[in-house]
Design a protein around this motif. Structure first.
Motif, PDB file in Angstrom:
ATOM      1  N   LYS A   1       0.915  -1.095   0.006  1.00  0.00           N
ATOM      2  CA  LYS A   1       0.046   0.057   0.045  1.00  0.00           C
ATOM      3  C   LYS A   1       0.790   1.292  -0.004  1.00  0.00           C
ATOM      4  CE  LYS A   1      -2.671   2.644   3.086  1.00  0.00           C
ATOM      5  NZ  LYS A   1      -3.715   2.518   4.317  1.00  0.00           N
TER       6      LYS A   1
ATOM      7  N   GLY B   1      -4.685   5.311  -1.076  1.00  0.00           N
ATOM      8  CA  GLY B   1      -5.961   4.903  -1.088  1.00  0.00           C
ATOM      9  C   GLY B   1      -6.207   3.530  -1.940  1.00  0.00           C
ATOM     10  N   LEU B   2      -5.455   3.566  -3.046  1.00  0.00           N
ATOM     11  CA  LEU B   2      -5.671   2.547  -4.123  1.00  0.00           C
ATOM     12  C   LEU B   2      -5.329   1.075  -3.274  1.00  0.00           C
ATOM     13  CD1 LEU B   2      -5.889   0.909  -6.900  1.00  0.00           C
ATOM     14  CD2 LEU B   2      -3.573   1.574  -7.175  1.00  0.00           C
TER      15      LEU B   2
ATOM     16  N   VAL C   1      -2.788  13.290   8.413  1.00  0.00           N
ATOM     17  CA  VAL C   1      -1.924  12.196   7.789  1.00  0.00           C
ATOM     18  C   VAL C   1      -2.126  12.240   6.394  1.00  0.00           C
ATOM     19  CG1 VAL C   1      -1.836   9.658   7.895  1.00  0.00           C
ATOM     20  CG2 VAL C   1      -2.656  11.015   9.940  1.00  0.00           C
ATOM     21  N   THR C   2      -0.730  12.385   5.654  1.00  0.00           N
ATOM     22  CA  THR C   2      -0.914  12.477   4.191  1.00  0.00           C
ATOM     23  C   THR C   2       0.242  12.009   3.456  1.00  0.00           C
ATOM     24  OG1 THR C   2      -1.822  13.884   2.516  1.00  0.00           O
ATOM     25  CG2 THR C   2      -0.415  15.016   4.115  1.00  0.00           C
ATOM     26  N   ARG C   3       0.091  11.845   2.108  1.00  0.00           N
ATOM     27  CA  ARG C   3       1.213  11.984   1.361  1.00  0.00           C
ATOM     28  C   ARG C   3       1.562  13.453   1.084  1.00  0.00           C
ATOM     29  NH1 ARG C   3       0.275  10.941  -3.797  1.00  0.00           N
ATOM     30  NH2 ARG C   3      -2.077  11.143  -3.408  1.00  0.00           N
TER      31      ARG C   3
ATOM     32  N   GLN D   1      -1.094  18.118  -4.428  1.00  0.00           N
ATOM     33  CA  GLN D   1      -2.345  17.660  -4.247  1.00  0.00           C
ATOM     34  C   GLN D   1      -2.883  17.980  -3.119  1.00  0.00           C
ATOM     35  OE1 GLN D   1      -3.405  13.405  -5.136  1.00  0.00           O
ATOM     36  NE2 GLN D   1      -5.285  13.671  -4.158  1.00  0.00           N
TER      37      GLN D   1
ATOM     38  N   GLY E   1       3.284  12.272   7.791  1.00  0.00           N
ATOM     39  CA  GLY E   1       3.619  12.085   6.243  1.00  0.00           C
ATOM     40  C   GLY E   1       5.019  12.185   5.550  1.00  0.00           C
TER      41      GLY E   1
ATOM     42  N   GLY F   1       7.520  10.224   7.612  1.00  0.00           N
ATOM     43  CA  GLY F   1       7.453   8.742   7.399  1.00  0.00           C
ATOM     44  C   GLY F   1       6.214   8.027   7.356  1.00  0.00           C
TER      45      GLY F   1
ATOM     46  N   ASP G   1       3.596   5.504   8.808  1.00  0.00           N
ATOM     47  CA  ASP G   1       3.412   5.142  10.287  1.00  0.00           C
ATOM     48  C   ASP G   1       1.925   4.651  10.538  1.00  0.00           C
ATOM     49  OD1 ASP G   1       2.986   4.339  13.034  1.00  0.00           O
ATOM     50  OD2 ASP G   1       4.884   5.535  13.366  1.00  0.00           O
ATOM     51  N   GLU G   2       1.620   3.380  10.299  1.00  0.00           N
ATOM     52  CA  GLU G   2       0.048   2.969  10.414  1.00  0.00           C
ATOM     53  C   GLU G   2      -0.590   3.302  11.903  1.00  0.00           C
ATOM     54  OE1 GLU G   2      -1.020   1.295   7.297  1.00  0.00           O
ATOM     55  OE2 GLU G   2      -3.150   1.214   8.075  1.00  0.00           O
TER      56      GLU G   2
ATOM     57  N   MET H   1      -7.810  18.640   5.723  1.00  0.00           N
ATOM     58  CA  MET H   1      -7.669  17.953   4.533  1.00  0.00           C
ATOM     59  C   MET H   1      -7.952  19.134   3.329  1.00  0.00           C
ATOM     60  SD  MET H   1      -8.799  14.214   4.059  1.00  0.00           S
ATOM     61  CE  MET H   1      -8.495  13.402   2.429  1.00  0.00           C
TER      62      MET H   1
ATOM     63  N   GLU I   1      -9.378  15.910  -4.948  1.00  0.00           N
ATOM     64  CA  GLU I   1      -9.374  14.780  -4.180  1.00  0.00           C
ATOM     65  C   GLU I   1     -10.313  13.862  -4.458  1.00  0.00           C
ATOM     66  OE1 GLU I   1      -7.524  12.449  -2.181  1.00  0.00           O
ATOM     67  OE2 GLU I   1      -7.036  14.265  -0.824  1.00  0.00           O
TER      68      GLU I   1
ATOM     69  N   TYR J   1     -12.424   8.340   7.650  1.00  0.00           N
ATOM     70  CA  TYR J   1     -11.917   7.842   8.751  1.00  0.00           C
ATOM     71  C   TYR J   1     -12.194   8.695  10.009  1.00  0.00           C
ATOM     72  CZ  TYR J   1      -9.117   4.832   5.677  1.00  0.00           C
ATOM     73  OH  TYR J   1      -8.458   4.120   4.802  1.00  0.00           O
TER      74      TYR J   1
HETATM   75  P1  ADP Z   1      -4.334   9.125  -1.414  1.00  0.00           P
HETATM   76  O1  ADP Z   1      -4.849   8.049  -1.872  1.00  0.00           O
HETATM   77  O2  ADP Z   1      -4.382  10.095  -2.232  1.00  0.00           O
HETATM   78  O3  ADP Z   1      -3.096   8.962  -0.692  1.00  0.00           O
HETATM   79  P2  ADP Z   1      -6.667   8.895   0.731  1.00  0.00           P
HETATM   80  O4  ADP Z   1      -7.003   9.865   1.592  1.00  0.00           O
HETATM   81  O5  ADP Z   1      -7.307   8.056  -0.115  1.00  0.00           O
HETATM   82  O6  ADP Z   1      -5.366   9.547   0.078  1.00  0.00           O
HETATM   83  O7  ADP Z   1      -6.008   7.667   1.325  1.00  0.00           O
HETATM   84  C1  ADP Z   1      -4.607   7.846   2.012  1.00  0.00           C
HETATM   85  C2  ADP Z   1      -4.251   6.386   2.853  1.00  0.00           C
HETATM   86  O8  ADP Z   1      -3.065   6.264   3.008  1.00  0.00           O
HETATM   87  C3  ADP Z   1      -5.043   6.502   4.055  1.00  0.00           C
HETATM   88  O9  ADP Z   1      -5.628   5.106   4.698  1.00  0.00           O
HETATM   89  C4  ADP Z   1      -3.947   7.196   5.134  1.00  0.00           C
HETATM   90  O10 ADP Z   1      -4.082   6.760   6.500  1.00  0.00           O
HETATM   91  C5  ADP Z   1      -2.967   6.299   4.227  1.00  0.00           C
HETATM   92  N1  ADP Z   1      -1.532   7.120   4.779  1.00  0.00           N
HETATM   93  C6  ADP Z   1      -1.211   8.411   3.943  1.00  0.00           C
HETATM   94  N2  ADP Z   1       0.042   8.875   4.317  1.00  0.00           N
HETATM   95  C7  ADP Z   1       0.403   7.827   5.302  1.00  0.00           C
HETATM   96  C8  ADP Z   1       1.585   8.056   6.372  1.00  0.00           C
HETATM   97  N3  ADP Z   1       2.429   8.930   6.191  1.00  0.00           N
HETATM   98  N4  ADP Z   1       1.373   7.005   7.369  1.00  0.00           N
HETATM   99  C9  ADP Z   1       0.483   6.250   7.508  1.00  0.00           C
HETATM  100  N5  ADP Z   1      -0.572   6.176   6.704  1.00  0.00           N
HETATM  101  C10 ADP Z   1      -0.765   7.011   5.639  1.00  0.00           C
END
Ligand code: ADP
Length: 475
Positions: free
Chosen positions: A12, A15-16, A294-296, A300, A325, A351, A353-354, A369, A374, A382
């Motif tokens: 992973k 989101g995909l 929490v994000t990439r 975007q 992130g 980083g 980090d789930e 957000m 998006e 969530y």
């Molecule tokens: P995208 O697919 O554009 O990254 P989404 O919100 O659809 O955005 O999904 C992001 C998923 O990735 C979520 O499950 C989110 O918790 C996870 N995620 C993104 N960045 C991190 C991070 N740094 N650590 C843990 N989980 C992350």
């Protein structure tokens, strides 16, 4: 058959992966027989998953007879294509010169796996550019195989920004033979081959991950050069929101939270807030609004909008902030600057980090957000489920899932702003800051959000309808 370049919990990056893990599982529980096909990356191989080798050597005729092994996960649904020359790399996605080959191979392998199993899918469902050639392959080089005579193809756009565009020198590697004329000829002459474009040309149905994004991508502003084609195919383009996996993202059972909670025990959320503040080295200011991210870290996601407004609020000691992130250096630096400038009030963990992602959802009061665009977005869903008020920009799936809280009526689930600007972001944060001290109003909004049903169980029904419609099943 569902083909994807990432499938949670095995692989992973965003989101995909979540969708490819949860949607097939929900479809299976609706009675579909479903096969998910994905690469056996080295991280999956070494990830401690129980996988069984089922086939030793399946030849991919289109790829010069290269052979792959096929592994099956314990779920009985997820198949892995083992071909180390392409998938034994440090990351899921690379900038290597053979990136196109890695996913062309996956596409061919999914078809060859069906052949080996003598399994005839009603639907071949591809996702994002990596599987973009699947619809065309089914209509060309594999068209004379009776196994696929009644197979319809669906292609889902998870993010239109990543299209898989390669130079036309890769033409021989597409293995199209006598079917090369089916490629977009103008673009071929201009020297490029766009994988996603071919999926949009040849798929029997196209879906994307929210109704608003489905409309937006048909406009020049958001169409990333493919809006004309999307408008042409609009009768076959459907927006179906993503859902959330309620076994993973559920505050009642979330094993990463020090305190699980539900609507009835919402007060326990504060235990998580305290733990989050403490574990991130922040002041234990539980009366102050704690905002999380929490994000990439890509353009975007609108990170640029939040830095200055946050700096102001942190300087005035009106809020605390925690971010998680990784991605582009400039955004990492900006968040790091906030953390160093306001120690005790802002923290940034660089980083992936789930556990921390879950703790932020469970412990923060609000979740930011402010995306530029998006497609669906999962984190705001969530947040709703966790009673964490989403502060979002009105775009794509954010517009479809979050409604602005109205203190007059008590309706609404978060804070929504329109204009992609720091002022817009500030305005929405300010609305949250004004509402927060009114505990009854805040709680009402939290409960409104928690009552929303964004589960995959519900959304899978929409794919089920589409699958049946495409395969001519009147049920
Ligand atoms: P995208 O697919 O554009 O990254 P989404 O919100 O659809 O955005 O999904 C992001 C998923 O990735 C979520 O499950 C989110 O918790 C996870 N995620 C993104 N960045 C991190 C991070 N740094 N650590 C843990 N989980 C992350």
């Amino acid at each position: 058959m569902f083909v994807s370049s990432e499938v949670a919990p095995y692989s992973k990056t965003g989101g995909l992966g979540d969708v490819s893990g949860a949607l097939p599982a929900s479809l299976q529980s609706l009675g579909h027989e479903i096969t998910v096909v994905t690469p056996l990356y080295s991280s999956v191989k070494d990830g401690g998953h129980r996988l069984h080798k089922v086939y030793d050597a399946i030849a991919v005729r289109a790829a010069d007879g290269n052979e792959f092994a096929a592994y099956l996960a314990e779920d009985g649904r997820t198949w892995f294509v083992d071909f180390p020359a392409l998938y034994s790399r440090p990351a899921i996605y690379t900038n290597d010169a053979d990136e196109h080959l890695r996913f062309l191979f996956l596409t061919h392998a999914s078809i060859e796996l069906c052949r080996r199993r003598r399994w005839s899918p009603d639907i071949a469902h591809g996702n994002d550019w990596q599987t973009g050639m699947l619809p065309l392959y089914l209509k060309s080089i594999y068209a004379d195989d009776p196994l696929f005579a009644s197979t319809s193809s669906i292609f889902t756009i998870h993010n239109l920004a990543y299209q898989g565009v390669f130079g036309s020198t890769i033409l021989p590697q597409l293995s199209l033979g006598q079917f090369q004329h089916l490629l977009h000829q103008d673009h071929l002459r201009q020297g490029r081959i766009n994988f996603m474009e071919h999926a949009l040309l040849y798929a029997d149905a196209i879906t994307t991950v929210s109704p608003t994004y489905a409309r937006e991508i048909q406009t020049t502003e958001h169409g990333a050069g493919l809006d004309g084609l999307l408008r042409l195919r609009s009768d076959r383009l459907f927006g179906i929101l993503n859902g959330i996996d309620v076994n993973t993202w559920n505050p009642r059972i979330d094993r990463y939270l020090p305190a699980q909670y539900s609507e009835r025990t919402l007060g326990d959320k504060e235990i998580n807030k305290r733990h989050l503040l403490e574990s991130r080295g922040l002041e234990p200011a539980t009366d102050t609004l704690l905002m999380g991210v929490v994000t990439r870290l890509t353009s975007q996601k609108g990170v640029e909008l939040m830095i200055r407004p946050l700096a102001r609020l942190l300087a005035e000691e009106r809020a605390t902030f925690v971010a998680l992130g990784s991605g582009e250096r400039r955004f990492e630096d900006a968040l790091q600057w906030l953390a160093s400038t306001f120690p005790g009030r802002a923290s940034f963990h660089r980083g992936y980090d789930e556990p921390l992602a879950h703790l932020i959802e469970g412990g923060a009061d609000a979740f930011l957000m402010p995306s530029l665009y998006e497609p669906s977005g999962l984190n705001q869903m969530y947040s709703l489920a966790y009673g964490t008020a989403p502060i979002v920009r009105r775009t794509g799936g954010l517009a479809d899932t979050v409604s602005h809280y109205d203190p007059g009526t008590g309706e609404g689930t978060g804070f929504v702003f329109d204009h992609y600007s720091e002022d817009g972001q500030m305005w929405a944060m300010d609305q949250a800051l004004r509402t927060f001290p009114d505990k009854d109003a805040w709680r009402r909004m939290q409960l409104n959000g928690m009552a929303e049903d964004n589960s995959w169980e519900r959304r899978a029904g929409e794919y089920d309808d589409l699958y049946r419609w495409l395969s001519g099943d009147p049920q």
